[in-house]
Design an enzyme around this catalytic site. Structure first.
Site, short mmCIF file in Angstrom:
data_model
loop_
_atom_site.label_atom_id
_atom_site.label_comp_id
_atom_site.label_asym_id
_atom_site.label_seq_id
_atom_site.Cartn_x
_atom_site.Cartn_y
_atom_site.Cartn_z
N ASN A 148 0.83 -1.21 0.00
CA ASN A 148 0.00 0.00 0.00
C ASN A 148 0.86 1.25 0.00
OD1 ASN A 148 -2.35 -1.54 0.12
ND2 ASN A 148 -2.54 -1.37 2.34
N ARG A 177 -2.75 -17.10 4.49
CA ARG A 177 -1.38 -16.74 4.10
C ARG A 177 -0.32 -17.73 4.63
NH1 ARG A 177 -0.92 -11.14 7.33
NH2 ARG A 177 0.72 -10.77 5.78
N ASN A 209 2.57 -1.21 12.68
CA ASN A 209 1.52 -1.98 12.01
C ASN A 209 1.34 -3.34 12.67
OD1 ASN A 209 -0.38 -2.41 9.85
ND2 ASN A 209 0.90 -1.07 8.59
N ARG A 239 0.49 -6.86 14.15
CA ARG A 239 -0.30 -8.03 13.82
C ARG A 239 -0.02 -9.10 14.88
NH1 ARG A 239 -1.60 -4.64 10.68
NH2 ARG A 239 -2.06 -4.81 8.46
N GLY A 262 -6.27 0.84 5.56
CA GLY A 262 -5.43 1.62 4.66
C GLY A 262 -5.18 3.03 5.14
N ALA A 263 -5.90 3.47 6.19
CA ALA A 263 -5.71 4.83 6.68
C ALA A 263 -4.29 5.04 7.19
CB ALA A 263 -6.71 5.13 7.78
N GLY A 264 -3.78 4.09 7.96
CA GLY A 264 -2.43 4.23 8.49
C GLY A 264 -1.37 4.19 7.40
N ASP A 265 -1.60 3.37 6.38
CA ASP A 265 -0.65 3.31 5.26
C ASP A 265 -0.68 4.62 4.48
OD1 ASP A 265 -0.16 0.67 6.02
OD2 ASP A 265 -1.75 -0.09 4.72
#
Length: 319
Positions: free
Chosen positions: A41, A110, A170, A172, A260-263
């Site tokens: 992103n 994944r 980010n 996870r 996607g806001a943080g990216d």
């Protein structure tokens, strides 16, 4: 090798299936295919602003992998160091559609992906060290032990070469063996970065501190040149050795998709800093692009082109 790139990043790209209708994922029958991945992103956002971006990864020799490669080509991102790995598949994920401002539900597929087999063997010094800047997130180091080793190798080599590094934690947590392992590893990686870009809740988890001021001081003491902390609807806080402050958020009337806001925020901050803008201007751009990201469906679909961003910044400039 391609001409020298402005920004290098690496990580895992996945096919993303976004629900076309709200409701539990098990009940949704129609999805729209897109791409996802925090690192990708940011690469997309920076490429749209005219930066020469290189992205390192592995994809499977499958339709999802070809979809990722087609997306890279469409966005103008250099894929010289993306390996097509016929042994393992490209990952994918499902994302729900929300009819309110809550975060969507996401399910990942994944485990054992091609990207999880990234390792120091993927490092090519002539390619990496030609870049001006390295952007890292906390996702890629979490997907496997070999990718974890690569993240630190990239950071150390770029730092030794005098290049700049930005780092977005980010978080996870489900990808890590334990919360303690996540905190220890990501704080060590943050200590190698020039700019650290956590969200407030992420900073609290990683440092054990509650206030933006204290979290900022923690990472400055660890070696960062600057820290920018995302505060959601309250904007962002920045801190360097000689200045600090708050920058108001961009108002958003209708939140469509928070992913996607943080990216987008990272795209804004990193692009402005690389252009030599001062820190408050960089944070304001981060807020602006983050706000654009949450007004459309998709992780990166709301990121602006250079022309669009220039127009928005002209409109926002004081008369």
């Amino acid at each position: 090798m391609p001409s020298a790139i402005d920004v290098l990043t690496y990580g895992e790209a996945m096919a993303l299936f976004v629900a076309d209708e709200p409701g539990p994922l098990a009940e949704v029958s129609r999805f729209t295919k897109r791409v996802s991945g925090a690192d990708l992103n940011v690469a997309i956002g920076l490429a749209r602003l005219g930066f020469k971006v290189g992205w390192m990864s592995r994809v499977g020799d499958d339709s999802f992998g070809r979809f990722v490669l087609d997306t890279l080509a469409k966005e103008g991102i250099d894929a010289t160091r993306v390996t097509i790995d016929g042994r393992y598949p490209t990952g994918f994920q499902l994302k729900s559609k929300q009819d309110d401002e809550r975060d969507p539900s996401i399910e990942y597929f994944r485990k054992g992906s091609a990207a999880s087999h990234l390792s120091v063997e993927d490092y090519v010094a002539d390619y990496v060290l030609a870049a001006r800047h390295l952007h890292l997130t906390g996702v890629a180091p979490a997907i496997s032990a070999s990718s974890h080793e690569l993240a630190f190798h990239l950071a150390r080599e770029m730092k030794a070469a005098g290049k700049t590094i930005s780092f977005d934690p980010n978080l996870r947590p489900t990808l890590w063996s334990s919360r303690a392992a996540m905190v220890e590893s990501l704080n060590r990686l943050a200590a190698l970065a020039d700019w650290v870009l956590p969200g407030l809740s992420e900073g609290a988890i990683l440092t054990g501190l509650d206030s933006p001021e204290d979290i900022g001081a923690y990472y400055l003491d660890a070696g960062a040149r600057g820290v920018v902390i995302k505060l959601g609807a309250s904007g962002a806080y920045y801190r360097t050795a000689d200045r600090s402050g708050y920058v108001a958020a961009q108002p958003v009337a209708n939140v469509v998709d928070t992913v996607g806001a943080g990216d987008g925020f990272a795209v804004g901050v990193v692009s402005a800093l690389l252009e030599g803008r001062d820190v408050p201007d960089a944070v304001a751009r981060g807020n602006r692009i983050g706000a654009l990201a949450i007004q459309v469906i998709g992780d990166s679909e709301g990121f602006p082109t250079r022309e669009e961003l220039d127009r928005l910044e002209r409109l926002a400039a004081p008369a």
